[in-house]
Each structure stands twice: as C-alpha cells, then as structure tokens.
Design an enzyme around this catalytic site. Structure first.
Site, PDB file in Angstrom:
ATOM      1  N   SER A   9      58.272  25.922  62.465  1.00 49.15           N
ATOM      2  CA  SER A   9      58.177  24.506  62.538  1.00 49.15           C
ATOM      3  C   SER A   9      56.965  24.203  62.966  1.00 49.15           C
ATOM      4  CB  SER A   9      59.472  24.064  63.443  1.00 49.15           C
ATOM      5  OG  SER A   9      59.249  22.541  63.540  1.00 49.15           O
ATOM      6  N   SER A  17      53.805  24.472  67.495  1.00 52.34           N
ATOM      7  CA  SER A  17      54.701  24.805  66.365  1.00 52.34           C
ATOM      8  C   SER A  17      55.542  25.830  67.273  1.00 52.34           C
ATOM      9  CB  SER A  17      53.481  25.738  65.776  1.00 52.34           C
ATOM     10  OG  SER A  17      54.400  26.248  64.622  1.00 52.34           O
ATOM     11  N   LYS A  18      56.544  26.579  66.354  1.00 52.67           N
ATOM     12  CA  LYS A  18      57.519  27.207  66.905  1.00 52.67           C
ATOM     13  C   LYS A  18      58.245  27.989  65.933  1.00 52.67           C
ATOM     14  CE  LYS A  18      58.960  28.547  71.153  1.00 52.67           C
ATOM     15  NZ  LYS A  18      58.447  28.286  72.338  1.00 52.67           N
ATOM     16  N   GLY A  19      58.581  29.244  66.032  1.00 50.64           N
ATOM     17  CA  GLY A  19      59.182  30.042  65.042  1.00 50.64           C
ATOM     18  C   GLY A  19      60.518  30.696  65.400  1.00 50.64           C
TER      19      GLY A  19
END
Ligand code: GLU
Length: 476
Positions: free
Chosen positions: A67, A112-114
């Site tokens: 994201s 961001s992050k995943g």
C-alpha cells in the site's frame, strides 16, 4: 511476536478508521482547506497480488499487499510483514502511520507498507525464500520495490534474512542498476546493511523515554518523578522491538522490567526480569511457562492492566481497547508497536489523564536508521570511513600538545577522547538527535496550542503541518 488475541468489541473502529479519527482530531485544529486535508489523509493506492509458488508438489497461492499512502516525497518507505492476519485495512493503516512517522522525524520519505498473508512458521527457510523471491518479483514488476520509488524493510514476521532475499532478487532483475541494494533496508551488515539497524526501533524507544524524562513538567504531568532509574515497567511482546527496548532500559537506565507478556501468558518477577536470559530461553524454543526465574501465569491480558510506571506495548495493534482502557493502571504508555491503542481507548486514556507517547514517534527509530542505511547504500561508502582516523589524529595532536604543557588526563578520558566515531557510534548519535528533536517539536506544538491536549494529537499536528507545507510549496 506476542499478545493475546483480543475479543472484538463491535463499537470499536477498524484500524484504518482509528488512525483516521486520530488524524481528523489534529487536522480540526489546523487552518487547512478540507480538500488538502482529504488529500493528505487518503491512501493513494493499494496493490493486491495473488501469486502461485510450487511447493511440496503442488501450487500454493499467496496473497500479498503493498500500500502506498503518500508519495509527496519519494521513495516511499515502510516494512513488509508476514502474518496470517494481514489484510488491506491493516496495511493501509500502517502505511498512513509511516507517512506521518517519516514527516514527524524528518526522514525524507513518503509512507508505504506491505504484507504477505502467511504464517512463516508453516514453512521451511528454503520455501520461505522461494515465496519471498516470487513476491519480490511481483512487486518489482510494478515498481513497488525500487531504490528511488519504494523501499521496503523488515516488520513483524520478517527480518534481515527476508531483506537479503529481496535485495538479491531485485539485484538479479536489475543488475545494471548501481543502486540496486538500496531497494530495501534492514539488510545484514555484510550485504549492504548498517550497524545498529537491528536494535534501532528498541533503541529509539529508549531514546524517546530518556528525552521524555528530561522534561520535568511532562514527567510530573504523568504522575511520575525523577528519571528512568527504578521505574516499574511492563512489556508486552519480546520480539525485536520489545526485546531491545526492555534490554536497554533495564541494563543501561536502571528500569525494572517486572512483567513480560507473550502470546502464551505472562512471566512476572517483582525484582526485575533478566531480559537477555528470558530471550535466550525463548530463542531455544522453550515454553514461556518453563522459565524458572519468574512466575508464569497464562492470563497475559490481565497483566496489561496491572499497576506500573511505564507500560510498553510492543506487539500487535489494538491491544488497549474498549475492553481494558478503563482498567489500565500504568502512568505512562509508550507505544513501541504500531497502533496498540485504538482511537476509542485513546480517548478513555486521555480522559483518565494517562500519558501516551504515540507510536508514530516512539517507534520511529527503525525507519530513521533505515534512512541512514539507504543513504549509505546510494553513497556506496560506510559512515565514518573517511573521517575516523583523521579525527583521531587531530585529537591526538591536541592531547599531546596539552600533555607537553603538563596537563594530565586519566587513561579512561584519553582512550575515549582518542577513539574516533565508527559507524555504530554515528548511527546511535544520529538516532538520538532525531528522537530528541522530534519530541521537542511535539511538546512545542503542545505549548503553542494547548487545545491539542495530548502528545499524539500534537505529533499528528507536527506531521500534517510538514506535509501540508510540502504540498503548498509544490502547488497542489
Ligand atoms: N517496519 C518498521 C516500521 O513500522 C520500519 C520501517 C522502515 O524501516 O522502513 O516503522
């Protein structure tokens, strides 16, 4: 990773909504257009990928997320977690927190992050490697891993090991890119990582607390006195962050860790728990309840509401919620995890006068040192390599000149003064400076605008102001 699973209270908001509510509270004190507030708040994009890997004779399908909350600065930054609980709402909330965290500590990245929906314990290391390499390939195809656009890092369930696989896969795919190794941070030092990255988030929690205790007014407002010496501390989660925070606070600041909460329960020792020993016990895959130097109780959740000076939730999100916020008896909560207090619980704590040092500040040590690693990677030289011996030579001249005039120095002072800073010294100094300045900015916002009321709202305020200024300058 620790933490007992919480019963869902239907009045509770989802994680992303919870972060948005906290954001809105701060934004309501700002003179910004509703359109700009909306632009800053929304998550720009979330990519969901389903990919297959042939394992144990059949194709297994995995679901991965990355994201991107805000690209006002690039690269965007944030960890990738491996957990069977990963979902879009969580990844978007965490990506938003990354945006505000970076802005607050002046790390020039967007957020961001995943996540990968997987229980890493279900797979052997070589299987995890294949899954990770495939996920990296999928992300790379969409520039969601890229040294100048999107730089992942470790998070819950991932570590330097996964970052090595990702970096190596990316380098293979882009072997003409001289900066390829800057595509992820949190790598092992021998593979382009930086000294002090593993301890960084826990170290940041320690520096945050030290800075808090330098401000007598804030300490008093929390109902505390003095410094960290002999403070009674409860830690939830003895993963990378909780372990380092607890270790440094007890070994270097004299704090007493009286309880450690893990998934299976809690261990208590009123005289203080030896964190290294407990961690070694757990690393040996021995059950918590068999740790002999503390008393075990399987009701870990009850320990969260026990009386203490400082409570350090360092596990999952949503641990302090509508079910237990009114029972919390800590004077100070420092959020080492991301989102451990829900927005509704936050209000209860605020009304009850419990001080909360918010996640976006408290756990920013990880991304701060990631920033140093990324700078090291794109400059292709270790910090201190050019300066260290020159600095030592200069210091030696000074000491020798003074000694020739009869000035005497103790051996200890001499050794310390002559020892030029190496990479670890520089990383810790840079992190300390970052944590001190960010706290001072938060408390200044609170002094200038007392209606912000608490450290979290003030932290959001500082972060939003920075992002708004950025958008303003580029004319959006
Ligand atoms: N996963 C960590 C965090 O939540 C570190 C992120 C990074 O280093 O990019 O802050």
């Amino acid at each position: 990773m620790a933490a007992s699973k919480t019963k869902t209270n239907t009045d509770e908001l989802g994680f992303r909504e919870s972060v948005e509510l906290m954001f809105n509270r701060a934004a309501s004190y700002m003179d910004l257009s509703p359109a700009l507030i909306e632009k800053i708040r929304v998550c720009n994009a979330t990519y969901i990928v389903r990919f297959g890997v042939k394992l144990r004779g059949e194709i297994k399908t995995f679901v991965g997320y990355r994201s991107v909350h805000s690209e006002h600065r690039e690269p965007v930054k944030g960890g990738i977690r491996y957990s069977s609980h990963v979902n879009q709402d969580e990844v978007e909330a965490l990506a938003a927190l990354m945006t505000y965290k970076c802005a607050l500590v002046e790390v020039p990245f967007g957020g961001s992050k995943g996540g990968l929906c997987i229980n890493p314990k279900d797979w052997e290391p070589d299987e995890l490697e294949r899954i990770t390499r495939r996920f990296t390939f999928e992300l790379s195809r969409r520039d969601l891993i890229h040294p100048s656009l999107n730089v992942p890092a470790p998070d819950m369930g991932t570590s330097a090991r996964e970052m090595s696989w990702m970096a190596d896969e990316y380098r293979r795919l882009h072997n003409d890119n001289i900066d390829a190794m800057a595509c992820v941070t949190g790598k092992p030092v021998h593979l382009g990582g930086i000294e002090g990255r593993v301890e960084a988030t826990g170290r940041g929690v320690q520096y945050a607390l030290r800075e808090f205790f330098r401000h007598a007014d804030d300490v008093k407002a929390a109902g505390l006195r003095g410094d960290l010496e002999d403070k009674i501390v409860i830690v939830q989660g003895l993963g990378n962050v909780g372990f380092h925070a607890a270790k440094f606070l007890s070994e270097e600041d004299g704090a007493k860790i009286v309880a450690v909460i893990e998934r299976e329960g809690v261990v208590r020792n009123p005289d203080g728990i030896d964190i290294e020993k407990l961690k070694a016990h757990l690393n040996d895959r021995q059950p918590l309840k068999e740790y002999r130097e503390a008393e075990f109780d399987e009701d870990g959740r009850a320990a969260l509401t026990e009386k203490c000076d400082i409570l350090i939730p360092a596990a999952l999100e949503g641990q302090i919620n509508l079910n237990n916020a009114h029972k919390i008896r800590a004077k100070l909560i420092i959020e080492a995890a991301n989102g451990p207090v829900t927005a509704k619980a936050d209000k209860i704590l605020r009304d009850r006068g419990i001080t909360v040092i918010p996640d976006m500040y408290a756990n920013a040590g990880g991304v701060t040192v990631s920033y140093f690693e990324w700078v090291k990677n794109i400059s292709h030289i270790r910090f201190g390599r050019m300066q260290r011996r020159a600095e030592e030579a200069k210091n030696r001249h000074l000491i020798e000149a003074l000694e020739s005039e009869g000035v005497k120095f103790s051996d200890e002072f001499r050794a310390e003064y002559l020892d030029g800073a190496d990479e670890l010294d520089l990383v810790r100094a840079g992190l300390d400076d970052t944590m001190r300045l960010a706290y001072q900015n938060i408390r200044q916002a609170l002094i200038d605008k007392p209606e912000l009321e608490d450290l979290r709202t003030a932290a959001f305020y500082v972060a939003i102001k920075d992002i708004a200024l950025h958008y303003d300058s580029i004319g959006l």
